[in-house]
Design an enzyme around this catalytic site. Structure first.
Site, PDB file in Angstrom:
ATOM      1  N   GLU A   1       0.831  -1.215   0.000  1.00 30.18           N
ATOM      2  CA  GLU A   1       0.000   0.000   0.000  1.00 30.18           C
ATOM      3  C   GLU A   1       0.862   1.259   0.000  1.00 30.18           C
ATOM      4  O   GLU A   1       2.038   1.233   0.382  1.00 30.18           O
ATOM      5  CB  GLU A   1      -0.947   0.018   1.195  1.00 30.18           C
ATOM      6  CG  GLU A   1      -0.248   0.046   2.536  1.00 30.18           C
ATOM      7  CD  GLU A   1      -1.077   0.711   3.628  1.00 30.18           C
ATOM      8  OE1 GLU A   1      -1.668   1.777   3.370  1.00 30.18           O
ATOM      9  OE2 GLU A   1      -1.103   0.181   4.746  1.00 30.18           O
TER      10      GLU A   1
ATOM     11  N   LYS B   1      -5.342  10.820   0.745  1.00 29.11           N
ATOM     12  CA  LYS B   1      -5.443   9.472   1.339  1.00 29.11           C
ATOM     13  C   LYS B   1      -6.723   8.849   0.789  1.00 29.11           C
ATOM     14  O   LYS B   1      -7.815   9.348   1.035  1.00 29.11           O
ATOM     15  CB  LYS B   1      -5.487   9.608   2.856  1.00 29.11           C
ATOM     16  CG  LYS B   1      -5.785   8.317   3.611  1.00 29.11           C
ATOM     17  CD  LYS B   1      -5.781   8.555   5.120  1.00 29.11           C
ATOM     18  CE  LYS B   1      -6.487   7.438   5.864  1.00 29.11           C
ATOM     19  NZ  LYS B   1      -6.542   7.677   7.322  1.00 29.11           N
TER      20      LYS B   1
ATOM     21  N   VAL C   1      -5.304   0.441   3.151  1.00 33.31           N
ATOM     22  CA  VAL C   1      -5.457  -1.021   3.130  1.00 33.31           C
ATOM     23  C   VAL C   1      -6.718  -1.391   2.350  1.00 33.31           C
ATOM     24  O   VAL C   1      -6.716  -2.313   1.527  1.00 33.31           O
ATOM     25  CB  VAL C   1      -5.525  -1.582   4.573  1.00 33.31           C
ATOM     26  CG1 VAL C   1      -5.983  -3.043   4.573  1.00 33.31           C
ATOM     27  CG2 VAL C   1      -4.179  -1.446   5.260  1.00 33.31           C
TER      28      VAL C   1
ATOM     29  N   ASP D   1     -16.633   5.757  14.399  1.00 38.84           N
ATOM     30  CA  ASP D   1     -15.408   5.709  13.607  1.00 38.84           C
ATOM     31  C   ASP D   1     -14.865   4.278  13.526  1.00 38.84           C
ATOM     32  O   ASP D   1     -14.206   3.790  14.443  1.00 38.84           O
ATOM     33  CB  ASP D   1     -14.352   6.658  14.194  1.00 38.84           C
ATOM     34  CG  ASP D   1     -13.154   6.816  13.269  1.00 38.84           C
ATOM     35  OD1 ASP D   1     -13.061   6.098  12.257  1.00 38.84           O
ATOM     36  OD2 ASP D   1     -12.298   7.680  13.558  1.00 38.84           O
TER      37      ASP D   1
ATOM     38  N   SER E   1     -12.816   1.931  10.600  1.00 46.90           N
ATOM     39  CA  SER E   1     -12.163   2.017   9.290  1.00 46.90           C
ATOM     40  C   SER E   1     -12.893   1.196   8.231  1.00 46.90           C
ATOM     41  O   SER E   1     -13.342   0.072   8.492  1.00 46.90           O
ATOM     42  CB  SER E   1     -10.727   1.511   9.409  1.00 46.90           C
ATOM     43  OG  SER E   1     -10.117   1.516   8.136  1.00 46.90           O
TER      44      SER E   1
ATOM     45  N   ASP F   1     -11.407  -0.233   6.104  1.00 47.00           N
ATOM     46  CA  ASP F   1     -10.560  -1.418   5.889  1.00 47.00           C
ATOM     47  C   ASP F   1     -11.356  -2.681   6.230  1.00 47.00           C
ATOM     48  O   ASP F   1     -11.263  -3.690   5.523  1.00 47.00           O
ATOM     49  CB  ASP F   1      -9.311  -1.386   6.788  1.00 47.00           C
ATOM     50  CG  ASP F   1      -8.285  -0.338   6.359  1.00 47.00           C
ATOM     51  OD1 ASP F   1      -8.496   0.332   5.338  1.00 47.00           O
ATOM     52  OD2 ASP F   1      -7.272  -0.201   7.078  1.00 47.00           O
TER      53      ASP F   1
ATOM     54  N   LYS G   1      -3.053  -1.094  15.411  1.00 46.95           N
ATOM     55  CA  LYS G   1      -2.366  -0.281  16.416  1.00 46.95           C
ATOM     56  C   LYS G   1      -3.189  -0.168  17.679  1.00 46.95           C
ATOM     57  O   LYS G   1      -4.412  -0.132  17.641  1.00 46.95           O
ATOM     58  CB  LYS G   1      -2.107   1.107  15.861  1.00 46.95           C
ATOM     59  CG  LYS G   1      -1.010   1.088  14.869  1.00 46.95           C
ATOM     60  CD  LYS G   1      -0.004   2.197  15.128  1.00 46.95           C
ATOM     61  CE  LYS G   1       1.126   2.001  14.154  1.00 46.95           C
ATOM     62  NZ  LYS G   1       0.697   2.336  12.804  1.00 46.95           N
TER      63      LYS G   1
HETATM   64  N1  PSU Z   1      -2.061   1.529  10.372  1.00 48.51           N
HETATM   65  C1  PSU Z   1      -0.737   1.792  10.463  1.00 48.51           C
HETATM   66  N2  PSU Z   1      -0.175   2.710   9.611  1.00 48.51           N
HETATM   67  C2  PSU Z   1      -0.918   3.317   8.652  1.00 48.51           C
HETATM   68  C3  PSU Z   1      -2.289   2.966   8.529  1.00 48.51           C
HETATM   69  C4  PSU Z   1      -2.810   2.082   9.412  1.00 48.51           C
HETATM   70  O1  PSU Z   1      -0.061   1.223  11.298  1.00 48.51           O
HETATM   71  O2  PSU Z   1      -0.373   4.148   7.918  1.00 48.51           O
HETATM   72  C5  PSU Z   1      -3.076   3.520   7.382  1.00 48.51           C
HETATM   73  C6  PSU Z   1      -3.417   2.354   6.438  1.00 48.51           C
HETATM   74  O3  PSU Z   1      -3.314   2.815   5.103  1.00 48.51           O
HETATM   75  C7  PSU Z   1      -4.869   2.054   6.780  1.00 48.51           C
HETATM   76  C8  PSU Z   1      -5.363   3.437   7.108  1.00 48.51           C
HETATM   77  O4  PSU Z   1      -5.568   1.461   5.737  1.00 48.51           O
HETATM   78  O5  PSU Z   1      -4.301   4.042   7.843  1.00 48.51           O
HETATM   79  C9  PSU Z   1      -6.639   3.408   7.913  1.00 48.51           C
HETATM   80  O6  PSU Z   1      -7.118   4.702   8.008  1.00 48.51           O
HETATM   81  P1  PSU Z   1      -8.594   4.963   8.568  1.00 48.51           P
HETATM   82  O7  PSU Z   1      -8.525   4.571  10.020  1.00 48.51           O
HETATM   83  O8  PSU Z   1      -8.833   6.437   8.363  1.00 48.51           O
HETATM   84  O9  PSU Z   1      -9.507   4.095   7.770  1.00 48.51           O
HETATM   85 MN    MN Z   2     -11.979   6.548  10.417  1.00 48.99          MN
END
Ligand code: PSU
Ligand code: MN
Length: 309
Positions: free
Chosen positions: A29, A90, A110, A142, A144, A146, A163
């Site tokens: 990614e 993003k 992701v 909230d 993701s 993903d 994380k």
């Molecule tokens: N987790 C990490 N580093 C990152 C991300 C997640 O340890 O850079 C990034 C990945 O690209 C993941 C995105 O898909 O953050 C998720 O963002 P959001 O929570 O806004 O969906």
């Molecule tokens: Mn989010």
């Protein structure tokens, strides 16, 4: 399930050849490069990730958007551009069409990367950590994209869990509900990204790249599920971030998030960059180590899968 059509994709030459010849390919990614790691380390690390894949005998395919086109197998200049420019968006799945219509440059998360990789016929994807359910999601909603994307995308994703900035048990529950398979690599404990063990148990453990390739083949044969298989690959205990430092940084980062009213897609990049500065680079080194280990394991899985076919 088709989220992105293969005919809409552009391919780097090496990746196109590898896919045509049935060689092992690993998707990577670009959001971790553009939004997850600080400049200029991110450019060097992006190269190291690709090198780690190559060392296993697989071909790396870093995915992102250039001038509105989804590219499978970005070249070094394109990666360096996404790692350096200020206006790189993003891109999760819902952003793809908007960005394409604007001929934008963007980094895929992701979610977007796995959708594109699956459309390209790539079976294995390496990242650092997945997005998931945020703390207080019961109020903010909230979660993701993903997770919902992985639920309908057949691909093996190698990561170090999610994380600790997220709600880990809620994320595991959501993956169960959504039908996302989760297996530990040589462990029955779900990793905590910077930390070896998040404290949560997994139902399944796998011991080798060959076993994972066999599992992916079994899933394809069953045809019963179209969801992803998450391979959770923990850091060895002696490589994890100091636990006291981790807990302190997390508490401070979450407090700042609240104070500065940061929400939405800015949450993950904010907390990551806070971690990197507040730990004086210790979390960055750990983060890089995680990604490189995942790239290696993903390469080994792709090689094992290519041998089966
Ligand atoms: N987790 C990490 N580093 C990152 C991300 C997640 O340890 O850079 C990034 C990945 O690209 C993941 C995105 O898909 O953050 C998720 O963002 P959001 O929570 O806004 O969906
Ligand atoms: Mn989010």
């Amino acid at each position: 399930m088709v989220i992105v059509k293969n005919s809409s994709l552009r391919y780097g030459a090496e990746v196109a050849d590898a896919l045509r010849d049935g060689l092992p390919v690993v998707a990577l990614e670009s959001t971790i490069i553009s939004h997850g790691l600080p400049h200029p380390d991110n450019i060097r690390v992006a190269g190291e990730i690709e090198d780690a894949v190559r060392a296993t005998g697989a071909v790396p395919a870093t995915i992102g958007m250039i001038g509105g086109e989804l590219v499978v197998g970005l070249d070094a200049a394109q990666i360096s551009h996404l790692a350096s420019a200020d206006d790189v968006a993003k891109l999760s799945v819902r952003d793809l069409a908007v960005a394409a219509a604007r001929r934008a440059d963007g980094a895929t998360t992701v979610a977007a990367t796995s959708a594109v990789a699956a459309a390209a016929g790539i079976g294995v994807f390496a990242t650092g950590g997945l997005g998931g359910v945020h703390r207080e999601a019961n109020i903010t909603f909230d979660e993701s994209a993903d997770l919902t994307t992985l639920a309908r995308t057949p691909i093996v994703v190698v990561c170090a869990g999610v994380k600790s900035i997220l709600d880990v048990p809620a994320t595991l529950e959501r993956m169960e509900t959504l039908g996302v398979t989760v297996v530990g690599y040589r462990t029955r404990r779900f990793p905590g990204f910077f930390i070896t063990d998040s404290g949560y148990e997994l139902d399944w453990s796998v011991d080798s790249p060959e076993q994972i390739a066999e599992m992916a083949a079994a899933q394809a044969a069953l045809g019963a599920t179209l969801g992803a298989t998450v391979v959770a690959n923990p850091l060895p205990v002696d490589e994890q971030l100091d636990i006291a430092l981790h807990d302190r940084t997390l508490a401070d980062g979450l407090a700042l998030l609240e104070r500065d009213k940061i929400t939405g897609k800015a949450v993950t990049p904010f907390l990551l960059s806070y971690f990197h500065s507040a730990t004086d680079g210790a979390s960055l080194a750990t983060n890089v180590r995680i990604i490189l280990r995942n790239a290696t394991l993903a390469g080994q899985i792709a090689v094992a899968a290519a041998k089966r076919s």
